[in-house]
Design a protein around this motif. Structure first.
Motif, PDB file in Angstrom:
ATOM      1  N   GLU A  84      -5.214  -0.068  -1.683  1.00 35.15           N
ATOM      2  CA  GLU A  84      -4.249  -0.044  -0.592  1.00 35.15           C
ATOM      3  C   GLU A  84      -4.730   0.789   0.594  1.00 35.15           C
ATOM      4  O   GLU A  84      -4.126   0.768   1.653  1.00 35.15           O
ATOM      5  CB  GLU A  84      -2.914   0.521  -1.093  1.00 35.15           C
ATOM      6  CG  GLU A  84      -2.357  -0.179  -2.324  1.00 35.15           C
ATOM      7  CD  GLU A  84      -2.047  -1.640  -2.063  1.00 35.15           C
ATOM      8  OE1 GLU A  84      -1.588  -1.954  -0.949  1.00 35.15           O
ATOM      9  OE2 GLU A  84      -2.265  -2.469  -2.974  1.00 35.15           O
ATOM     10  N   GLN A  85      -5.829   1.524   0.421  1.00 37.31           N
ATOM     11  CA  GLN A  85      -6.310   2.434   1.462  1.00 37.31           C
ATOM     12  C   GLN A  85      -7.503   1.828   2.189  1.00 37.31           C
ATOM     13  O   GLN A  85      -8.599   2.379   2.206  1.00 37.31           O
ATOM     14  CB  GLN A  85      -6.685   3.779   0.846  1.00 37.31           C
ATOM     15  CG  GLN A  85      -5.547   4.442   0.094  1.00 37.31           C
ATOM     16  CD  GLN A  85      -5.993   5.659  -0.690  1.00 37.31           C
ATOM     17  OE1 GLN A  85      -7.067   6.201  -0.470  1.00 37.31           O
ATOM     18  NE2 GLN A  85      -5.158   6.092  -1.620  1.00 37.31           N
ATOM     19  N   ASN A 108      -1.712  -0.174   5.966  1.00 37.44           N
ATOM     20  CA  ASN A 108      -0.946  -1.344   5.513  1.00 37.44           C
ATOM     21  C   ASN A 108      -1.621  -2.660   5.895  1.00 37.44           C
ATOM     22  O   ASN A 108      -0.959  -3.639   6.245  1.00 37.44           O
ATOM     23  CB  ASN A 108       0.483  -1.318   6.073  1.00 37.44           C
ATOM     24  CG  ASN A 108       1.343  -0.285   5.376  1.00 37.44           C
ATOM     25  OD1 ASN A 108       0.945   0.283   4.367  1.00 37.44           O
ATOM     26  ND2 ASN A 108       2.509  -0.021   5.916  1.00 37.44           N
ATOM     27  N   CYS A 109      -2.941  -2.700   5.859  1.00 35.67           N
ATOM     28  CA  CYS A 109      -3.681  -3.904   6.252  1.00 35.67           C
ATOM     29  C   CYS A 109      -3.290  -5.116   5.416  1.00 35.67           C
ATOM     30  O   CYS A 109      -3.300  -6.253   5.901  1.00 35.67           O
ATOM     31  CB  CYS A 109      -5.183  -3.665   6.110  1.00 35.67           C
ATOM     32  SG  CYS A 109      -5.784  -2.195   6.967  1.00 35.67           S
ATOM     33  N   ASN A 110      -2.952  -4.863   4.141  1.00 42.68           N
ATOM     34  CA  ASN A 110      -2.688  -5.984   3.236  1.00 42.68           C
ATOM     35  C   ASN A 110      -1.375  -6.698   3.524  1.00 42.68           C
ATOM     36  O   ASN A 110      -1.037  -7.673   2.870  1.00 42.68           O
ATOM     37  CB  ASN A 110      -2.709  -5.509   1.777  1.00 42.68           C
ATOM     38  CG  ASN A 110      -1.631  -4.474   1.480  1.00 42.68           C
ATOM     39  OD1 ASN A 110      -0.989  -3.969   2.390  1.00 42.68           O
ATOM     40  ND2 ASN A 110      -1.452  -4.151   0.214  1.00 42.68           N
ATOM     41  N   GLN A 111      -0.624  -6.224   4.519  1.00 41.78           N
ATOM     42  CA  GLN A 111       0.569  -6.966   4.916  1.00 41.78           C
ATOM     43  C   GLN A 111       0.204  -8.250   5.641  1.00 41.78           C
ATOM     44  O   GLN A 111       0.978  -9.199   5.673  1.00 41.78           O
ATOM     45  CB  GLN A 111       1.452  -6.100   5.828  1.00 41.78           C
ATOM     46  CG  GLN A 111       2.076  -4.924   5.086  1.00 41.78           C
ATOM     47  CD  GLN A 111       2.973  -4.106   5.978  1.00 41.78           C
ATOM     48  OE1 GLN A 111       4.189  -4.140   5.854  1.00 41.78           O
ATOM     49  NE2 GLN A 111       2.395  -3.374   6.898  1.00 41.78           N
ATOM     50  N   ASN A 116       6.010   2.041  10.008  1.00 41.08           N
ATOM     51  CA  ASN A 116       4.777   1.285   9.783  1.00 41.08           C
ATOM     52  C   ASN A 116       4.946   0.195   8.715  1.00 41.08           C
ATOM     53  O   ASN A 116       4.008  -0.171   8.021  1.00 41.08           O
ATOM     54  CB  ASN A 116       3.648   2.239   9.369  1.00 41.08           C
ATOM     55  CG  ASN A 116       2.276   1.646   9.588  1.00 41.08           C
ATOM     56  OD1 ASN A 116       2.040   0.957  10.572  1.00 41.08           O
ATOM     57  ND2 ASN A 116       1.362   1.908   8.677  1.00 41.08           N
ATOM     58  N   ASP A 117       6.156  -0.319   8.579  1.00 38.48           N
ATOM     59  CA  ASP A 117       6.448  -1.366   7.598  1.00 38.48           C
ATOM     60  C   ASP A 117       6.666  -2.673   8.354  1.00 38.48           C
ATOM     61  O   ASP A 117       7.710  -2.880   8.990  1.00 38.48           O
ATOM     62  CB  ASP A 117       7.701  -1.006   6.793  1.00 38.48           C
ATOM     63  CG  ASP A 117       7.968  -1.993   5.664  1.00 38.48           C
ATOM     64  OD1 ASP A 117       7.290  -3.043   5.624  1.00 38.48           O
ATOM     65  OD2 ASP A 117       8.855  -1.720   4.834  1.00 38.48           O
ATOM     66  N   TYR A 118       5.708  -3.581   8.271  1.00 40.35           N
ATOM     67  CA  TYR A 118       5.769  -4.817   9.049  1.00 40.35           C
ATOM     68  C   TYR A 118       6.342  -5.986   8.258  1.00 40.35           C
ATOM     69  O   TYR A 118       6.356  -7.108   8.725  1.00 40.35           O
ATOM     70  CB  TYR A 118       4.370  -5.145   9.593  1.00 40.35           C
ATOM     71  CG  TYR A 118       3.891  -4.043  10.501  1.00 40.35           C
ATOM     72  CD1 TYR A 118       4.297  -3.986  11.818  1.00 40.35           C
ATOM     73  CD2 TYR A 118       3.081  -3.028  10.006  1.00 40.35           C
ATOM     74  CE1 TYR A 118       3.904  -2.954  12.646  1.00 40.35           C
ATOM     75  CE2 TYR A 118       2.685  -1.986  10.822  1.00 40.35           C
ATOM     76  CZ  TYR A 118       3.097  -1.950  12.142  1.00 40.35           C
ATOM     77  OH  TYR A 118       2.717  -0.918  12.950  1.00 40.35           O
ATOM     78  N   ARG A 119       6.833  -5.694   7.062  1.00 39.39           N
ATOM     79  CA  ARG A 119       7.546  -6.728   6.307  1.00 39.39           C
ATOM     80  C   ARG A 119       9.030  -6.747   6.685  1.00 39.39           C
ATOM     81  O   ARG A 119       9.761  -7.655   6.309  1.00 39.39           O
ATOM     82  CB  ARG A 119       7.385  -6.479   4.799  1.00 39.39           C
ATOM     83  CG  ARG A 119       5.970  -6.741   4.282  1.00 39.39           C
ATOM     84  CD  ARG A 119       5.957  -6.730   2.760  1.00 39.39           C
ATOM     85  NE  ARG A 119       4.655  -7.108   2.234  1.00 39.39           N
ATOM     86  CZ  ARG A 119       3.709  -6.236   1.891  1.00 39.39           C
ATOM     87  NH1 ARG A 119       3.929  -4.947   2.047  1.00 39.39           N
ATOM     88  NH2 ARG A 119       2.552  -6.638   1.414  1.00 39.39           N
TER      89      ARG A 119
END
Length: 247
Positions: free
Chosen positions: A128-129, A148-151, A186-189
């Protein structure tokens, strides 16, 4: 008698071959020259290989001290980091050097000293990092995002990203705002329309109740751009233009 001599000759040749293999393995069975960094042990196959068992990770870490891998050379010299990459070898699921590295150079047409890297080799928490190993993009969009690239991106390939903002909401006119205006922490979901002073909860509630609309929590169900009127007024569902275009 002749058969006996023939078997003895074959046995003698096999014995000589085995002796040569153990005496000069770098000449007899080497798959190719070693990488430049291992030039000093080019003729010492057993520095890395155990007889009949191949290369051993235990022998690798006898020279490459695990806490120093990626940070210092085997002689203790600090490695200058050209990017933001840091050492990640200490956070692998298992210490299997051969999963990524092959220190013999193959024929020139197919030469490579490293195997394709799999993120599955990393411990779950480290996956996740992304920014601890990868340098962050410098474009305007990514400059507003921290981690949070994996979003949006997968670990199989950086491109294509799985997210296209314009399909959900077009950032035009007054809505060309910074990411944090709508996406907090920083939550793009998740998103909120109440990050803008124009869209207070009381004002939105009042305007929708005047139209007889009680469910207005998910704004993009009806609004997908800065146009004044919703695309599907009062229904609680916005039109999917992309789907209609396909039809």
């Amino acid at each position: 008698m002749k058969r006996g001599w023939l078997m003895a000759l074959i046995a003698a040749n096999l014995l000589v071959l085995v002796v040569l293999i153990f005496t000069y393995p770098h000449l007899m069975v080497s798959p190719g020259p070693v990488v430049a960094a291992h030039a000093e042990i080019a003729t010492d196959c057993f520095a890395c290989h155990a007889p009949w068992r191949g290369a051993s990770a235990a022998r690798c870490v006898s020279c490459h001290v695990l806490p120093d891998i990626g940070l210092r050379t085997s002689k203790g010299v600090a490695i200058v980091q050209r990017t933001r990459k840091t050492s990640f070898h200490q956070a692998l699921v298992e210490q299997d050097c051969m999963a990524c590295h092959s220190d013999h150079a193959a024929p020139k047409l197919t030469r490579r000293s490293r195997k394709p890297f799999s993120h599955l080799l990393l411990k779950t928490a480290v996956r996740e990092q992304c920014q601890s190993c990868h340098q962050a993009p410098t474009d305007k969009l990514h400059g507003q995002i921290t981690g949070n690239c994996n979003q949006c991106h997968s670990q199989q390939a950086w491109k294509p990203a799985t997210f296209e903002h314009d399909k959900l909401f077009l950032l035009d006119r007054d809505h060309a705002a910074s990411c944090e205006t709508c996406h907090s922490n920083n939550d793009y979901r998740r998103y909120t329309c109440y990050g803008c002073h124009e869209h207070s909860l009381d004002k939105i509630r009042s305007e929708h109740q005047e139209e007889g609309i009680g469910n207005f929590e998910n704004c993009v169900e009806c609004h997908r751009s800065a146009q004044e009127e919703p695309e599907n007024k009062g229904s609680g569902k916005r039109k999917r233009k992309d789907k209609e275009d396909d039809d």
